[in-house]
Structure formats: C-alpha cells, structure tokens
Design a protein around this motif. Structure first.
Motif, PDB file in Angstrom:
ATOM      1  N   ASP A   8       0.868  -1.175   0.000  1.00 49.02           N
ATOM      2  CA  ASP A   8       0.000   0.000   0.000  1.00 49.02           C
ATOM      3  C   ASP A   8       0.908   1.228   0.000  1.00 49.02           C
ATOM      4  O   ASP A   8       1.462   1.597   1.046  1.00 49.02           O
ATOM      5  CB  ASP A   8      -0.921  -0.009   1.215  1.00 49.02           C
ATOM      6  N   ASP A   9       1.072   1.839  -1.165  1.00 44.25           N
ATOM      7  CA  ASP A   9       1.989   2.970  -1.297  1.00 44.25           C
ATOM      8  C   ASP A   9       1.575   4.154  -0.429  1.00 44.25           C
ATOM      9  O   ASP A   9       2.424   4.826   0.158  1.00 44.25           O
ATOM     10  CB  ASP A   9       2.097   3.416  -2.753  1.00 44.25           C
ATOM     11  N   ARG A  10       0.289   4.426  -0.335  1.00 44.68           N
ATOM     12  CA  ARG A  10      -0.174   5.557   0.477  1.00 44.68           C
ATOM     13  C   ARG A  10       0.129   5.324   1.957  1.00 44.68           C
ATOM     14  O   ARG A  10       0.616   6.208   2.650  1.00 44.68           O
ATOM     15  CB  ARG A  10      -1.667   5.787   0.279  1.00 44.68           C
ATOM     16  N   PHE A  11      -0.134   4.143   2.434  1.00 42.72           N
ATOM     17  CA  PHE A  11       0.149   3.798   3.831  1.00 42.72           C
ATOM     18  C   PHE A  11       1.652   3.892   4.101  1.00 42.72           C
ATOM     19  O   PHE A  11       2.073   4.424   5.127  1.00 42.72           O
ATOM     20  CB  PHE A  11      -0.376   2.390   4.131  1.00 42.72           C
ATOM     21  N   TYR A  12       2.453   3.372   3.179  1.00 47.41           N
ATOM     22  CA  TYR A  12       3.911   3.456   3.308  1.00 47.41           C
ATOM     23  C   TYR A  12       4.352   4.923   3.392  1.00 47.41           C
ATOM     24  O   TYR A  12       5.155   5.290   4.244  1.00 47.41           O
ATOM     25  CB  TYR A  12       4.580   2.775   2.116  1.00 47.41           C
TER      26      TYR A  12
END
Length: 191
Positions: free
Chosen positions: A72-76
C-alpha cells in the motif's frame, strides 16, 4: 586450496514466473515497501539470475501484490512521513525519501501534508537532538550559526524556520502553529 575446500558454489537457477512470485512474496513479508521498490528488486534479481520461460513484467507482479493488499503505497508514504517528522526531518527531506521510494504523486499528497503540518515541531526536535539554538548551552558564534542553519536545511527544513531556531537564545524556544507541539519533545521521547 581455498580455506573452505575445493568446492565451488553453483550459481542459483534461473528464475521463472513461480520463482519470481516467491521472491516477491518473501520481499513483501520482510520489508515495508512500495510498488516501485518491489519492481526494482525483481528486475535486479532477473538481471542477476537470468530468466527461463515466458517473459513476465516485474511491474505487473508488483501491481498484483498491491491488488492483494500486500503493498500500500499511500500507507507506506504516510508512515514514512510520520517517522521522519518525529526524527526531526523537514518536508523537503520527506519528499526526497518518497521520491526515492518511487511513491507516485497521488499517494504522496497525504504524506506531504503530514510533513508540512509538523514542520515546526520536527525542526525543534532536530534542534534539540543537535543542541542547536534554544537547546544549546551557550549562544553560538556567527560561523557556528551558519553551520547550524546549513545542517537544518540539509535535514529538510526551510531557511526561515532554520534561521528562526538557530538565532533563538538558549532556553528561548520559538512558538510554531503546528498540530504537534513541543510537549512531544520531552527528554524521555525518542526524538
């Protein structure tokens, strides 16, 4: 004869689609990552070990992992921004870290907002860690202040914020209108 004997190491077998999936799964289970970082890792492994069978796009494997919820790029990006901000790094340093992790702009917007909202508190955390400005034991001479401003700018803080902190006397903590306050900079905190 070598110290380990005369045996030579056999090269690992060439990758195929199943082996590439196993590598991807192993990577995402061990590291918090982004689609871009996983794609780079898989391309490097293909270059190192070679390929056998029908060609597979590493970007497609990374997209499939993201579709399954393993990436999950946004969470990262949000976690990276919070981590760097707590450690005293500024918004431009956060943006550089997200670019390096190949987080696309749409996923990086919330992380940039987090970094911008905590700019004052993160600058104070950096100053406290480095004993700059209000956290110094004695006022710095002009040459030392220039070095301290440069250090704060390299840490990703804006010039105006850095100058304001560096020019504050020992014990004279400047006020910032951040969501995070100086209360989070207590001695027991890992900042």
């Amino acid at each position: 004869m070598s110290p380990r004997g005369s045996r030579t190491r056999t090269p690992p077998p060439a990758l195929d689609a199943a082996a590439l999936d196993r590598l991807a799964l192993r990577y995402v289970e061990r590291f918090a990552t982004t689609r871009g970082k996983l794609t780079d890792y898989l391309r490097r492994k293909i270059r190192e070990r070679g390929w056998e069978g029908d060609p597979v796009d590493p970007a497609a494997v990374a997209e499939r992992m993201a579709g399954l919820g393993y990436i999950d790029d946004r969470f990262y990006a949000e976690n990276k921004a919070m981590s760097l901000t707590r450690r005293g790094f500024g918004a431009s340093r956060v943006a550089d870290a997200l670019r390096q992790a190949r987080v696309d702009d749409a996923d990086a917007v919330p992380a940039r907002t987090i970094a911008a909202q905590g700019e004052g508190a993160s600058a104070l955390a950096f100053a406290k860690r480095k004993r700059i400005g209000p956290f110094a034991t004695e006022p710095a001479d002009p040459a030392r202040r220039q070095k301290q401003i440069a250090a704060m700018v390299r840490a990703g803080h804006g010039f105006a914020v850095a100058r304001r902190i560096v020019e504050a006397g020992p014990g004279d903590v400047p006020e910032f209108n951040d969501a995070v306050t100086l209360e989070h900079c207590d001695e027991g905190d890992p900042w």
